[in-house]
Design a protein around this motif. Structure first.
Motif, PDB file in Angstrom:
ATOM      1  N   SER A 279       2.523  -9.987 -10.163  1.00 51.38           N
ATOM      2  CA  SER A 279       3.692 -10.241 -10.697  1.00 51.38           C
ATOM      3  C   SER A 279       3.874  -9.904 -12.002  1.00 51.38           C
ATOM      4  O   SER A 279       4.982 -10.358 -12.650  1.00 51.38           O
ATOM      5  CB  SER A 279       4.067 -11.646 -10.070  1.00 51.38           C
TER       6      SER A 279
ATOM      7  N   VAL B  25       2.912   1.152 -11.368  1.00 51.42           N
ATOM      8  CA  VAL B  25       3.239   0.365 -10.148  1.00 51.42           C
ATOM      9  C   VAL B  25       2.091  -0.664 -10.040  1.00 51.42           C
ATOM     10  O   VAL B  25       0.699  -0.439 -10.131  1.00 51.42           O
ATOM     11  CB  VAL B  25       2.878   1.176  -8.914  1.00 51.42           C
TER      12      VAL B  25
ATOM     13  N   ILE C 118       6.387   4.148  -2.340  1.00 50.83           N
ATOM     14  CA  ILE C 118       5.928   2.798  -3.091  1.00 50.83           C
ATOM     15  C   ILE C 118       6.582   1.724  -2.186  1.00 50.83           C
ATOM     16  O   ILE C 118       8.094   1.797  -1.799  1.00 50.83           O
ATOM     17  CB  ILE C 118       5.946   2.255  -4.486  1.00 50.83           C
ATOM     18  N   ASN C 119       6.330   0.463  -1.969  1.00 54.15           N
ATOM     19  CA  ASN C 119       6.834  -0.540  -1.281  1.00 54.15           C
ATOM     20  C   ASN C 119       6.990  -1.598  -2.295  1.00 54.15           C
ATOM     21  O   ASN C 119       6.154  -2.114  -2.993  1.00 54.15           O
ATOM     22  CB  ASN C 119       5.955  -0.963  -0.185  1.00 54.15           C
ATOM     23  N   THR C 120       8.282  -1.853  -2.646  1.00 57.92           N
ATOM     24  CA  THR C 120       8.842  -2.872  -3.579  1.00 57.92           C
ATOM     25  C   THR C 120       9.421  -4.121  -3.066  1.00 57.92           C
ATOM     26  O   THR C 120       9.638  -3.986  -1.873  1.00 57.92           O
ATOM     27  CB  THR C 120       9.776  -2.291  -4.670  1.00 57.92           C
TER      28      THR C 120
ATOM     29  N   HIS D  80       7.216  -1.181 -11.463  1.00 56.71           N
ATOM     30  CA  HIS D  80       7.285  -2.025 -10.598  1.00 56.71           C
ATOM     31  C   HIS D  80       6.388  -3.145 -10.180  1.00 56.71           C
ATOM     32  O   HIS D  80       5.099  -2.761  -9.904  1.00 56.71           O
ATOM     33  CB  HIS D  80       7.614  -0.980  -9.278  1.00 56.71           C
TER      34      HIS D  80
ATOM     35  N   ARG E 242       0.737  -4.391  -8.512  1.00 59.45           N
ATOM     36  CA  ARG E 242       0.589  -5.046  -7.142  1.00 59.45           C
ATOM     37  C   ARG E 242       0.707  -6.604  -7.272  1.00 59.45           C
ATOM     38  O   ARG E 242       1.789  -7.327  -6.905  1.00 59.45           O
ATOM     39  CB  ARG E 242      -0.841  -5.030  -6.510  1.00 59.45           C
TER      40      ARG E 242
ATOM     41  N   ASN F  56       4.809  -6.605  -8.079  1.00 59.51           N
ATOM     42  CA  ASN F  56       4.835  -6.883  -6.517  1.00 59.51           C
ATOM     43  C   ASN F  56       4.971  -5.816  -5.803  1.00 59.51           C
ATOM     44  O   ASN F  56       5.507  -5.702  -4.500  1.00 59.51           O
ATOM     45  CB  ASN F  56       5.717  -8.051  -6.152  1.00 59.51           C
ATOM     46  N   SER F  57       4.486  -4.546  -6.130  1.00 62.02           N
ATOM     47  CA  SER F  57       4.566  -3.374  -5.453  1.00 62.02           C
ATOM     48  C   SER F  57       3.237  -2.569  -5.076  1.00 62.02           C
ATOM     49  O   SER F  57       2.240  -2.664  -5.825  1.00 62.02           O
ATOM     50  CB  SER F  57       5.490  -2.446  -6.189  1.00 62.02           C
ATOM     51  N   THR F  58       3.180  -1.694  -4.161  1.00 64.22           N
ATOM     52  CA  THR F  58       2.160  -0.920  -3.917  1.00 64.22           C
ATOM     53  C   THR F  58       2.593   0.428  -3.261  1.00 64.22           C
ATOM     54  O   THR F  58       3.679   0.387  -2.961  1.00 64.22           O
ATOM     55  CB  THR F  58       1.330  -1.646  -2.495  1.00 64.22           C
TER      56      THR F  58
ATOM     57  N   GLU G  35      12.280  -5.031  -3.203  1.00 66.95           N
ATOM     58  CA  GLU G  35      13.733  -4.734  -2.963  1.00 66.95           C
ATOM     59  C   GLU G  35      13.729  -3.530  -1.595  1.00 66.95           C
ATOM     60  O   GLU G  35      14.824  -3.197  -1.339  1.00 66.95           O
ATOM     61  CB  GLU G  35      14.477  -3.882  -4.154  1.00 66.95           C
TER      62      GLU G  35
END
Length: 328
Positions: A190, A186, A231-233, A216, A188, A218-220, A235
């Motif tokens: 790009s 994961v 996680i927040n992606t 993933h 953060r 750009n995700s946190t 998408e």
């Protein structure tokens, strides 16, 4: 046990040892106080870690660093700094935690879990590897979440999430993948951090490209539970089955210790210990900061090789303020 010294050095890492060597050359009565083992931060590095620096850039005190390859390993480094301590017969007290410091007249009283030490001069050389940058998300305190990594064996056959994209995260992701873990990263940003070790970066990028290691970008991470990670992606929200989380999100100086010592910190986002750039003296008279802590939160700018000069700078500054010490 003697408890009064010309100089107390807090931190028994490579720079703390180098300060001790310079103090001994200057014939100062000194002691190094270390909360853990000798070069505790290096001891807590991953078991199979290889340094980015070459062995000659890590040398201190004129002791040759002999490595089997151009890039020394953790094991070789531990042996090297043990030999440095032995060669110079450095005065070090291990497993001694500094709790607070007060000033009485022209002396500093340093309280530890093993008694009080007093000195007119103090050097703080505590590094930053012992204090992780936390995610501050629900579930981070679960036993399955680790901020330090030692060995891949516990993760064999496990669903593992690695958080981060710098050297530590990439090393961990590859090593655990090759030992049979199901690895998801994961990240953060790009992309993989551009300054990842040149022999690691193409490897991790190729494993991600072929989806052997999932990533993933750009995700946190938003929450960690017993058997899942949320996680927040780009998408949208995603939930992943999970056994362990290795949060390789970096480290920072021990600001709680700075506060206990009375050292001021800059008010900007870098949070650098306030000090004179030429002498490394802090807001406290005769208290100095050495090593990577001088970069504050910008931990990728200072290393062992470009802070070795701090030791000589500080000892010269001490002698300049105290001419009588030159003749000891």
């Amino acid at each position: 046990m003697q408890n009064h010294f010309d100089l107390v050095i807090i931190g028994g890492g490579p720079i703390g040892l180098n300060c001790a060597i310079e103090a001994k050359k200057a014939r100062l009565n000194y002691i190094v106080i270390e909360k853990g083992v000798l070069v505790n931060s290096l001891y807590n590095f991953p078991t199979n870690m290889t340094f980015f620096s070459t062995s000659n850039l890590l040398e201190i005190g004129g002791v040759p660093f002999i490595s089997h390859t151009d890039k020394p390993t953790r094991r070789e480094s531990l042996e090297y700094f043990r030999r440095v301590q032995e060669s110079w017969e450095l005065n070090i007290q291990l497993y001694t935690t500094v709790e607070r410091m007060t000033q009485e007249s022209d002396l500093y009283q340093i309280e530890t879990n093993k008694g009080r030490f007093s000195a007119k001069h103090v050097i703080v050389a505590t590094g930053f590897y012992d204090t992780p940058r936390y995610l501050n998300v629900p579930g981070e305190k679960l036993p399955k979440v680790k901020h330090f990594y030692n060995d891949p064996h516990p993760y064999v056959g496990q669903k593992l999430i690695v958080i981060g994209a710098a050297n530590s995260a990439c090393d961990v992701a590859l090593e655990t993948y090759y030992k049979g873990a199901e690895v998801t990263m994961v990240i953060r940003e790009s992309e993989i951090y551009p300054k990842v070790k040149y022999w690691i970066k193409p490897n991790i990028e190729n494993r991600i490209k072929e989806e052997a290691i999932k990533a993933h970008f750009n995700s946190t991470v938003t929450e960690i539970t017993e058997h899942e990670v949320h996680i927040n992606t780009p998408e949208g929200p995603l939930t992943i089955e999970n056994d362990f989380v290795l949060a390789m999100t970096g480290y920072k100086p021990n600001y709680a210790l700075f506060k206990a010592l009375g050292i001021d910190i800059s008010e900007n986002e870098l949070k650098i210990p306030v000090h004179n750039a030429e002498t490394l003296e802090t807001n406290l008279p005769n208290v100095y900061v050495a090593g990577v802590i001088n970069s504050g939160m910008q931990t990728s700018t200072l290393f062992i090789e470009n802070t070795r000069v701090h030791s000589e700078m500080i000892i010269k500054a001490i002698q300049a303020k105290n001419p009588s010490l030159k003749s000891q």
